[in-house]
Design an enzyme around this catalytic site. Sequence first.
Site, PDB file in Angstrom:
ATOM      1  N   HIS A  26      35.686 -35.111 -18.254  1.00 25.19           N
ATOM      2  CA  HIS A  26      34.360 -34.537 -18.448  1.00 25.19           C
ATOM      3  C   HIS A  26      33.354 -35.664 -18.712  1.00 25.19           C
ATOM      4  O   HIS A  26      33.144 -36.056 -19.869  1.00 25.19           O
ATOM      5  CB  HIS A  26      34.364 -33.566 -19.626  1.00 25.19           C
ATOM      6  CG  HIS A  26      35.303 -32.415 -19.461  1.00 25.19           C
ATOM      7  ND1 HIS A  26      36.678 -32.559 -19.556  1.00 25.19           N
ATOM      8  CD2 HIS A  26      35.069 -31.102 -19.202  1.00 25.19           C
ATOM      9  CE1 HIS A  26      37.246 -31.371 -19.366  1.00 25.19           C
ATOM     10  NE2 HIS A  26      36.305 -30.483 -19.145  1.00 25.19           N
ATOM     11  N   GLY A 114      40.263 -29.915 -29.453  1.00 25.99           N
ATOM     12  CA  GLY A 114      40.454 -29.391 -28.119  1.00 25.99           C
ATOM     13  C   GLY A 114      39.858 -28.003 -28.056  1.00 25.99           C
ATOM     14  O   GLY A 114      38.835 -27.786 -27.403  1.00 25.99           O
ATOM     15  N   LEU A 116      37.487 -25.290 -28.644  1.00 29.87           N
ATOM     16  CA  LEU A 116      36.104 -25.418 -29.091  1.00 29.87           C
ATOM     17  C   LEU A 116      35.852 -24.640 -30.380  1.00 29.87           C
ATOM     18  O   LEU A 116      36.394 -23.568 -30.604  1.00 29.87           O
ATOM     19  CB  LEU A 116      35.159 -24.939 -27.984  1.00 29.87           C
ATOM     20  CG  LEU A 116      35.127 -25.835 -26.746  1.00 29.87           C
ATOM     21  CD1 LEU A 116      34.280 -25.213 -25.648  1.00 29.87           C
ATOM     22  CD2 LEU A 116      34.618 -27.226 -27.095  1.00 29.87           C
ATOM     23  N   ASP A 155      27.320 -26.198 -26.690  1.00 32.07           N
ATOM     24  CA  ASP A 155      27.145 -24.754 -26.539  1.00 32.07           C
ATOM     25  C   ASP A 155      28.464 -24.006 -26.707  1.00 32.07           C
ATOM     26  O   ASP A 155      28.505 -22.922 -27.301  1.00 32.07           O
ATOM     27  CB  ASP A 155      26.566 -24.446 -25.154  1.00 32.07           C
ATOM     28  CG  ASP A 155      25.128 -24.911 -25.000  1.00 32.07           C
ATOM     29  OD1 ASP A 155      24.311 -24.589 -25.876  1.00 32.07           O
ATOM     30  OD2 ASP A 155      24.835 -25.596 -24.007  1.00 32.07           O
ATOM     31  N   GLY A 156      29.557 -24.566 -26.169  1.00 25.86           N
ATOM     32  CA  GLY A 156      30.845 -23.883 -26.264  1.00 25.86           C
ATOM     33  C   GLY A 156      31.282 -23.686 -27.702  1.00 25.86           C
ATOM     34  O   GLY A 156      31.813 -22.628 -28.063  1.00 25.86           O
ATOM     35  N   ASN A 185      22.193 -28.876 -23.922  1.00 21.94           N
ATOM     36  CA  ASN A 185      21.961 -29.309 -22.531  1.00 21.94           C
ATOM     37  C   ASN A 185      21.932 -28.144 -21.537  1.00 21.94           C
ATOM     38  O   ASN A 185      21.810 -28.359 -20.338  1.00 21.94           O
ATOM     39  CB  ASN A 185      23.002 -30.350 -22.110  1.00 21.94           C
ATOM     40  CG  ASN A 185      24.434 -29.820 -22.144  1.00 21.94           C
ATOM     41  OD1 ASN A 185      24.673 -28.622 -21.987  1.00 21.94           O
ATOM     42  ND2 ASN A 185      25.387 -30.710 -22.348  1.00 21.94           N
ATOM     43  N   ILE A 187      24.144 -26.318 -20.266  1.00 19.20           N
ATOM     44  CA  ILE A 187      25.157 -26.272 -19.209  1.00 19.20           C
ATOM     45  C   ILE A 187      26.535 -26.022 -19.817  1.00 19.20           C
ATOM     46  O   ILE A 187      26.913 -26.628 -20.820  1.00 19.20           O
ATOM     47  CB  ILE A 187      25.201 -27.597 -18.413  1.00 19.20           C
ATOM     48  CG1 ILE A 187      23.898 -27.812 -17.639  1.00 19.20           C
ATOM     49  CG2 ILE A 187      26.388 -27.637 -17.460  1.00 19.20           C
ATOM     50  CD1 ILE A 187      23.662 -26.817 -16.524  1.00 19.20           C
ATOM     51  N   HIS A 267      30.005 -31.539 -15.433  1.00 18.68           N
ATOM     52  CA  HIS A 267      30.588 -31.113 -16.708  1.00 18.68           C
ATOM     53  C   HIS A 267      32.065 -31.453 -16.800  1.00 18.68           C
ATOM     54  O   HIS A 267      32.502 -32.084 -17.760  1.00 18.68           O
ATOM     55  CB  HIS A 267      30.382 -29.606 -16.901  1.00 18.68           C
ATOM     56  CG  HIS A 267      30.939 -29.079 -18.188  1.00 18.68           C
ATOM     57  ND1 HIS A 267      32.285 -28.836 -18.372  1.00 18.68           N
ATOM     58  CD2 HIS A 267      30.345 -28.761 -19.357  1.00 18.68           C
ATOM     59  CE1 HIS A 267      32.487 -28.391 -19.594  1.00 18.68           C
ATOM     60  NE2 HIS A 267      31.324 -28.337 -20.214  1.00 18.68           N
ATOM     61  N   SER A 391      44.932  -9.306 -53.874  1.00 16.33           N
ATOM     62  CA  SER A 391      46.121  -8.819 -53.182  1.00 16.33           C
ATOM     63  C   SER A 391      47.091  -9.946 -52.853  1.00 16.33           C
ATOM     64  O   SER A 391      48.309  -9.790 -52.953  1.00 16.33           O
ATOM     65  CB  SER A 391      45.716  -8.105 -51.884  1.00 16.33           C
ATOM     66  OG  SER A 391      44.984  -6.930 -52.152  1.00 16.33           O
ATOM     67  N   GLU A 418      39.383 -15.519 -41.759  1.00  9.31           N
ATOM     68  CA  GLU A 418      40.746 -16.049 -41.691  1.00  9.31           C
ATOM     69  C   GLU A 418      40.853 -17.293 -40.802  1.00  9.31           C
ATOM     70  O   GLU A 418      41.491 -18.283 -41.168  1.00  9.31           O
ATOM     71  CB  GLU A 418      41.711 -14.973 -41.172  1.00  9.31           C
ATOM     72  CG  GLU A 418      41.863 -13.767 -42.073  1.00  9.31           C
ATOM     73  CD  GLU A 418      40.871 -12.655 -41.769  1.00  9.31           C
ATOM     74  OE1 GLU A 418      41.034 -11.554 -42.324  1.00  9.31           O
ATOM     75  OE2 GLU A 418      39.939 -12.892 -40.979  1.00  9.31           O
ATOM     76  N   HIS A 468      52.108  -9.170 -47.872  1.00 11.19           N
ATOM     77  CA  HIS A 468      52.217  -7.853 -47.244  1.00 11.19           C
ATOM     78  C   HIS A 468      52.937  -8.014 -45.904  1.00 11.19           C
ATOM     79  O   HIS A 468      52.374  -7.851 -44.835  1.00 11.19           O
ATOM     80  CB  HIS A 468      50.845  -7.212 -47.078  1.00 11.19           C
ATOM     81  CG  HIS A 468      50.157  -6.946 -48.390  1.00 11.19           C
ATOM     82  ND1 HIS A 468      49.814  -7.963 -49.262  1.00 11.19           N
ATOM     83  CD2 HIS A 468      49.771  -5.781 -48.980  1.00 11.19           C
ATOM     84  CE1 HIS A 468      49.234  -7.438 -50.332  1.00 11.19           C
ATOM     85  NE2 HIS A 468      49.211  -6.115 -50.189  1.00 11.19           N
ATOM     86  N   HIS A 480      47.932  -2.703 -40.015  1.00  9.07           N
ATOM     87  CA  HIS A 480      48.102  -3.690 -41.081  1.00  9.07           C
ATOM     88  C   HIS A 480      49.566  -4.092 -41.284  1.00  9.07           C
ATOM     89  O   HIS A 480      49.846  -4.976 -42.095  1.00  9.07           O
ATOM     90  CB  HIS A 480      47.551  -3.138 -42.402  1.00  9.07           C
ATOM     91  CG  HIS A 480      46.059  -3.209 -42.506  1.00  9.07           C
ATOM     92  ND1 HIS A 480      45.222  -2.720 -41.536  1.00  9.07           N
ATOM     93  CD2 HIS A 480      45.256  -3.735 -43.474  1.00  9.07           C
ATOM     94  CE1 HIS A 480      43.964  -2.917 -41.911  1.00  9.07           C
ATOM     95  NE2 HIS A 480      43.956  -3.545 -43.073  1.00  9.07           N
TER      96      HIS A 480
END
Length: 669
Positions: A26, A114, A116, A155-156, A185, A187, A267, A391, A418, A468, A480
């Site tokens: 890239h 790695g 994103l 952006d990612g 950018n 893109i 890119h 809990s 989480e 749990h 759950h």
Amino acid sequence: MPSRRDLANAIRALSMDAVQKANSGHPGAPMGMADIAEVLWNDFLQHNPTNPKWANRDRFILSNGHGSMLIYSLLHLSGYNLPIEELKQFRQLHSQTPGHPEYGYTEGVETTTGPLGQGITNAVGFALAERTLAGQFNRPGHDIVDHHTYVFLGDGCLMEGISHEACSLAGSMGLGKLIAFYDDNNISIDGEVRGHGNVHGWFHDDTPKRFEAYGWHVIPKVDGHDPEAVRKAIEEAKKVTDKPSIICCQTIIGFGSPNKQGKEECHGAALGETEVAATREQLGWPHAPFEIPADIRAGWDAKAKGERLERAWNEKFAAYKAAYPELAAEFERRMAGELPKDWHEKANAFIAAVNDKGETIASRKASQNALNGFGPLLPELMGGSADLAGSNLTLWSGCKDVCAPGHDGNYVYYGVREFGMAAIMNGIVLHGGFRPYGATFLMFSEYARNALRMAALMKAPSIFVFTHDSIGLGEDGPTHQPVEQTATLRMIPNMQVWRPCDAVESAVSWKAAIDRQDGPSTLIFSRQNLPHMARSQAQIDAISKGGYVLRDEGTPDAIIIATGSEVELAVKAAEALEAKGKKIRVVSMPSTNVFEAQDQAYKDSVLPPSVSKRVVVEAGVTDGWWKYVGSHGRIVGLDRFGESAPAGQLFKEFGFTVDNVVANVEAVL
């Protein structure tokens, strides 16, 4: 003296050359962020290339890790042990320049980026660790912990949901030494994120307002190709100490490429030989591939400056050590990742006391008891829970909120985050000085899964606590109730998974997780009470081997293997079978991963090859157990989802009864 643009162009040239040689990578992001990186690394970053582990260095994290040639170029140019030959081997087998920056491969790479969004989230952990360590160790006139965490993201990273979890929490915590640079950018792989022509686009967020809402200091619309504007923005950000800062840098992806800059074409693919040549001409860079002129190298070389910075800090630390010798020794121990000298003796004494007490309690409560026993011995413990402290029982008597005045606490209220929690923990442990643990229900390990995998990949000794643990959760129902989670966690390479059957095994599993330095541990605890199992000292010692003989009556006719709450069931079934004249061995196997790491002689002593009549009992999916029972064995498990009902009814409904276990053993006999 080379200009700033010349220095930045060295990054661009190395990046496009390495990607072109590999025909993979890239180039766009490194070429677009080169000017920002040049200002940050040459004017602000406190680091020493000759000692990449200097305790008070600034941490730099490339969250948009696909642009890895940016950090490799920076490390090479500034003087780290990353020779030009390694850049020529970009993305090749066993090189120090893998496709994405990987912790442990390359000096100066602080974390693996790695997936994103995890880099910025790790960065929150780094910044939290810095502030908390400063709160615990700094004294008036002695600021031995005083550094920043800088992170590049694109952006990612902002589209990934984890960035919301992490950045929201960072704003709530007011992490003033966290400074992020947003590479705006427009893109991503599929094109212009805000749309073009008939394509509407997929990222129309108002990022500055989003971060203002989080409570960040926002510097919008900075020209990422204007070094003076970037410098002023960093100076402004550093002056704001009560909230994290984001500098929104408007850049052109692939800057300098006359035909591909500003387009998705640069890119994630090499520019091509013709375009590389055109880019050299456009940038005024006449040098051959991988050739860096001497004056450019001299302009980048940070070794002398870094050694001066570290020497100055060493002098400060020497004064601190003279004034606070015990604190200084503790700081050195913790930054070295060493356990206290009396740790093993006192931890073993606690385990013996738990055995003597012989309580029937839920293993989640036994976990809390272990924290109360071990916590006072380990000031480096930093705990937390994803809004389930009551809990998960992760709070112990010595807990203090990390956001309390003084910032010298040891407990993080993560909120319902989480994934963010797990990745922040990885940042905390990689920073040094802490051993983080964080908890949620086992079912919600699914939300955190990729950060757990990253901990295992990086060999980061984070401790993940999940309570749990089965259909024993009861009335909350199948949404759950974990069924496949324990089995799939065991499948992650380098992850040690513990599912203890009582308070003693719970304490041993905690000790094993704390002892471990080369990877993460997952501790899985029950909601319901579990009875104490009588053991000899030899059996207690064997728990740490992952599997051991809990109950034996001579040469066995059959073996029952069980974990967690099902060990009690196995013991009762063995008693019923012995009343019928059968000799049954019960093997408790709290950690299959650890058991598999033992030598063959030990494994054969627990599971003799001559005894092929075997049954496994675990309230979860069965696939992972067939290697222990063989094609003629039986597994009392659960290859379907649960139901909503009281736990006792569910165990009976799904065949977790003494009669059913007995029937399965009799069937294999």
